[in-house]
Structures are given as structure tokens and as C-alpha cells.
Design a protein around this motif. Structure first.
Motif, PDB file in Angstrom:
ATOM      1  N   ILE A  54       0.851  -1.197   0.000  1.00  0.00           N
ATOM      2  CA  ILE A  54       0.000   0.000   0.000  1.00  0.00           C
ATOM      3  C   ILE A  54       0.882   1.241   0.000  1.00  0.00           C
ATOM      4  O   ILE A  54       1.844   1.319   0.777  1.00  0.00           O
ATOM      5  N   VAL A  55       0.571   2.208  -0.852  1.00  0.00           N
ATOM      6  CA  VAL A  55       1.324   3.462  -0.887  1.00  0.00           C
ATOM      7  C   VAL A  55       0.426   4.573  -0.339  1.00  0.00           C
ATOM      8  O   VAL A  55      -0.677   4.804  -0.847  1.00  0.00           O
ATOM      9  N   LEU A  56       0.921   5.260   0.685  1.00  0.00           N
ATOM     10  CA  LEU A  56       0.143   6.262   1.397  1.00  0.00           C
ATOM     11  C   LEU A  56       0.801   7.641   1.314  1.00  0.00           C
ATOM     12  O   LEU A  56       1.993   7.755   1.017  1.00  0.00           O
ATOM     13  N   ARG A  57       0.005   8.666   1.587  1.00  0.00           N
ATOM     14  CA  ARG A  57       0.496  10.046   1.529  1.00  0.00           C
ATOM     15  C   ARG A  57       0.910  10.522   2.916  1.00  0.00           C
ATOM     16  O   ARG A  57       0.117  10.517   3.858  1.00  0.00           O
ATOM     17  N   GLY A  58       2.167  10.923   3.037  1.00  0.00           N
ATOM     18  CA  GLY A  58       2.660  11.525   4.267  1.00  0.00           C
ATOM     19  C   GLY A  58       2.785  13.026   4.104  1.00  0.00           C
ATOM     20  O   GLY A  58       2.916  13.527   2.985  1.00  0.00           O
ATOM     21  N   ASP A  59       2.764  13.750   5.204  1.00  0.00           N
ATOM     22  CA  ASP A  59       2.791  15.215   5.129  1.00  0.00           C
ATOM     23  C   ASP A  59       4.192  15.769   4.922  1.00  0.00           C
ATOM     24  O   ASP A  59       4.415  16.627   4.071  1.00  0.00           O
ATOM     25  N   ASN A  60       5.147  15.292   5.713  1.00  0.00           N
ATOM     26  CA  ASN A  60       6.487  15.881   5.694  1.00  0.00           C
ATOM     27  C   ASN A  60       7.488  14.954   6.382  1.00  0.00           C
ATOM     28  O   ASN A  60       7.124  13.884   6.875  1.00  0.00           O
ATOM     29  N   SER A  61       8.755  15.408   6.432  1.00  0.00           N
ATOM     30  CA  SER A  61       9.815  14.604   7.031  1.00  0.00           C
ATOM     31  C   SER A  61       9.565  14.342   8.507  1.00  0.00           C
ATOM     32  O   SER A  61       9.824  13.238   9.016  1.00  0.00           O
ATOM     33  N   THR A  62       9.060  15.342   9.204  1.00  0.00           N
ATOM     34  CA  THR A  62       8.799  15.193  10.629  1.00  0.00           C
ATOM     35  C   THR A  62       7.796  14.081  10.890  1.00  0.00           C
ATOM     36  O   THR A  62       7.972  13.266  11.808  1.00  0.00           O
ATOM     37  N   GLN A  63       6.747  14.032  10.076  1.00  0.00           N
ATOM     38  CA  GLN A  63       5.749  12.972  10.248  1.00  0.00           C
ATOM     39  C   GLN A  63       6.346  11.604   9.964  1.00  0.00           C
ATOM     40  O   GLN A  63       6.095  10.638  10.699  1.00  0.00           O
ATOM     41  N   LEU A  64       7.145  11.474   8.902  1.00  0.00           N
ATOM     42  CA  LEU A  64       7.755  10.192   8.572  1.00  0.00           C
ATOM     43  C   LEU A  64       8.650   9.704   9.709  1.00  0.00           C
ATOM     44  O   LEU A  64       8.643   8.521  10.057  1.00  0.00           O
ATOM     45  N   GLU A  65       9.407  10.602  10.292  1.00  0.00           N
ATOM     46  CA  GLU A  65      10.277  10.220  11.396  1.00  0.00           C
ATOM     47  C   GLU A  65       9.458   9.787  12.609  1.00  0.00           C
ATOM     48  O   GLU A  65       9.804   8.813  13.298  1.00  0.00           O
ATOM     49  N   ALA A  66       8.358  10.497  12.875  1.00  0.00           N
ATOM     50  CA  ALA A  66       7.500  10.142  14.004  1.00  0.00           C
ATOM     51  C   ALA A  66       6.851   8.772  13.789  1.00  0.00           C
ATOM     52  O   ALA A  66       6.747   7.962  14.720  1.00  0.00           O
ATOM     53  N   LEU A  67       6.417   8.499  12.554  1.00  0.00           N
ATOM     54  CA  LEU A  67       5.811   7.202  12.245  1.00  0.00           C
ATOM     55  C   LEU A  67       6.840   6.082  12.375  1.00  0.00           C
ATOM     56  O   LEU A  67       6.516   4.977  12.837  1.00  0.00           O
ATOM     57  N   SER A  68       8.081   6.357  11.968  1.00  0.00           N
ATOM     58  CA  SER A  68       9.140   5.365  12.103  1.00  0.00           C
ATOM     59  C   SER A  68       9.387   5.037  13.573  1.00  0.00           C
ATOM     60  O   SER A  68       9.548   3.861  13.945  1.00  0.00           O
ATOM     61  N   GLN A  69       9.394   6.059  14.419  1.00  0.00           N
ATOM     62  CA  GLN A  69       9.584   5.839  15.855  1.00  0.00           C
ATOM     63  C   GLN A  69       8.426   5.047  16.454  1.00  0.00           C
ATOM     64  O   GLN A  69       8.625   4.176  17.311  1.00  0.00           O
ATOM     65  N   GLN A  70       7.207   5.357  15.985  1.00  0.00           N
ATOM     66  CA  GLN A  70       6.040   4.622  16.474  1.00  0.00           C
ATOM     67  C   GLN A  70       6.121   3.155  16.058  1.00  0.00           C
ATOM     68  O   GLN A  70       5.797   2.253  16.843  1.00  0.00           O
ATOM     69  N   ALA A  71       6.564   2.915  14.819  1.00  0.00           N
ATOM     70  CA  ALA A  71       6.732   1.541  14.343  1.00  0.00           C
ATOM     71  C   ALA A  71       7.785   0.812  15.180  1.00  0.00           C
ATOM     72  O   ALA A  71       7.609  -0.358  15.536  1.00  0.00           O
ATOM     73  N   ASP A  72       8.865   1.501  15.504  1.00  0.00           N
ATOM     74  CA  ASP A  72       9.905   0.903  16.356  1.00  0.00           C
ATOM     75  C   ASP A  72       9.324   0.490  17.703  1.00  0.00           C
ATOM     76  O   ASP A  72       9.621  -0.600  18.224  1.00  0.00           O
ATOM     77  N   THR A  73       8.507   1.353  18.267  1.00  0.00           N
ATOM     78  CA  THR A  73       7.914   1.080  19.573  1.00  0.00           C
ATOM     79  C   THR A  73       7.048  -0.177  19.539  1.00  0.00           C
ATOM     80  O   THR A  73       7.013  -0.943  20.507  1.00  0.00           O
ATOM     81  N   LEU A  74       6.374  -0.399  18.417  1.00  0.00           N
ATOM     82  CA  LEU A  74       5.514  -1.569  18.268  1.00  0.00           C
ATOM     83  C   LEU A  74       6.271  -2.795  17.780  1.00  0.00           C
ATOM     84  O   LEU A  74       5.681  -3.865  17.607  1.00  0.00           O
ATOM     85  N   GLY A  75       7.561  -2.652  17.564  1.00  0.00           N
ATOM     86  CA  GLY A  75       8.363  -3.778  17.096  1.00  0.00           C
ATOM     87  C   GLY A  75       8.185  -4.092  15.629  1.00  0.00           C
ATOM     88  O   GLY A  75       8.471  -5.211  15.188  1.00  0.00           O
TER      89      GLY A  75
END
Length: 211
Positions: free
Chosen positions: A149-170
Motif C-alpha cells: 500500500i502506498v500512502l500520503r505523508g505530510d512531511n519529514s517530521t511525520q515520517l520520522e514520528a511514524l518510524s519511531q512509532q513503528a519501532d515502539t511496536l516492534g
């Protein structure tokens, strides 16, 4: 679409298998696009019972396969060989998907986006394939149509935050930092790739819109 977050399985006491409950509205919409009812149900099952667009994409990607057989054939299993137990384990497994969040503030061209998504997919795959447990998840994902699935992100800050959230969930993830040879500045965060169980990935990207 109604019922996007509805529970997709319930216990079946008769045969010990999982009984899939597709979204009826989605089934009707897929049938209106020319797909058979069996194909629509299979697509919704293998894409986590999410949206018509995602299911339709899965059907197009798997158009070379026999999609008109009832889903029950998959859930019951048809193997008479010694691999039957492995087949049952596979068929009862969780569904997985790989999502890509594109940094829309960079205004990349279509070709650039395609290249960056491919970069994220390959890097994420390579990071996972050498670990036995993760490689098994990739195999299951592959047998279930390799939902992407290809999704629309807003900016670099959001991508980094999503990456950190993914890390937290393993969840395995990879954030592409572009070399800057074309279109964007060196080091730009272009695409975030995330892989995992559908339900877990949705906790990170479930509110984002399709690109």
C-alpha cells in the motif's frame, strides 16, 4: 467504506478453523467492478478486509491465479501430503502487509516516487530476510499476494514520528534518506516503508490516505 475496522474472523467450533466475515458493502462494490463474488471475498480476506481500492489492486496483481474458487478451499486446505500440518499453520496465520508513506512536501515526480518506494521495499526486505522468523513472515506475505500500500505523508517530521512509532511496536521499517542526485536535496527523507501484521501496521498508518 463501512466496516473497515470490523473484526474479520470469529471462532468456528465445528472445524476449529477461522471463519472469515467479509464486508458485504465491499463485496457488492467489487462485484460491480466485474469481479466474481468468490474473487471479491478472497481479495478482502488476503488484504485484511480493508478497502475496496486495496482489494481491487490485489485482484489485479493476482489476475493470473484462479480467484473464482471459494475461500473455504483455502481455509480447509487441500493437501494430502506430509506437508498438511504446515499448510494448516500457514492458512491460520496472520495476514501481513508492507506500506510506504511518501513525503508529499518534496513534490517528487512519479518516476522519483516509484524509485524511492522500490528503494524502501528492497531495503526493508534485505534487512528482514536474514532473520529466520522474519523470513517466514515474508514467505507468508508472499503466499498471500504480497499486499503493498502506498500512502500520503505530510512531511519529514511525520515520517520520522511514524518510524519511531513503528519501532515502539516492534515493526520492521526503513526510512529512505535520498542521496540527492535528482529532484531533492541530499539527505531528504523520501519514503518510509513498514512491514508487519495488518492490525499492527494500521495502528501506525491507519489514518493516512492513499497516495
Amino acid at each position: 467504506m463501512s466496516g473497515e475496522n470490523q473484526e474479520t474472523t470469529e471462532s468456528s467450533e465445528d472445524n476449529g478453523q477461522s471463519l472469515f466475515i467479509p464486508d458485504d458493502v465491499a463485496v457488492d462494490q467489487l462485484m460491480s467492478l466485474g469481479f466474481s463474488k468468490n474473487a471479491a471475498i478472497r481479495a478482502l480476506f488476503y488484504t485484511g478486509n480493508q478497502t475496496v481500492d486495496i482489494a481491487a489492486d490485489w485482484l489485479l496483481e493476482n489476475s493470473d491465479k484462479n480467484l473464482d474458487t471459494p475461500l473455504e478451499n483455502d481455509l480447509q486446505g487441500t493437501s494430502d501430503s506430509s506437508d498438511e500440518d504446515d499448510s494448516e499453520d500457514f492458512l491460520s496465520a496472520d495476514t501481513y502487509k508492507m506500506v510506504f508513506v511518501v513525503n508529499s512536501e518534496l513534490n517528487m515526480g512519479v518516476g522519483k516516487v516509484a524509485a524511492q518506494v522500490a528503494h524502501a521495499a528492497l531495503s526493508l526486505f534485505r534487512n528482514m530476510i536474514d532473520t529466520d522468523a522474519k523470513a517466514q513472515m515474508l514467505i507468508v506475505w508472499g503466499h498471500m499476494g504480497e499486499t503493498k500500500i502506498v500512502l500520503r505523508g505530510d512531511n519529514s517530521t511525520q515520517l520520522e514520528a511514524l518510524s519511531q512509532q513503528a519501532d515502539t511496536l516492534g515493526l520492521d521499517n526503513y526510512l529512505v534518506h535520498d542521496a540527492g542526485h535528482t529532484q531533492v536535496a541530499p539527505g531528504s527523507r523520501t519514503v518510509l516503508g513498514i512491514f508487519g501484521k495488518v492490525t499492527e501496521v494500521d495502528r501506525v498508518t491507519g489514518t493516512l490516505k492513499l497516495l
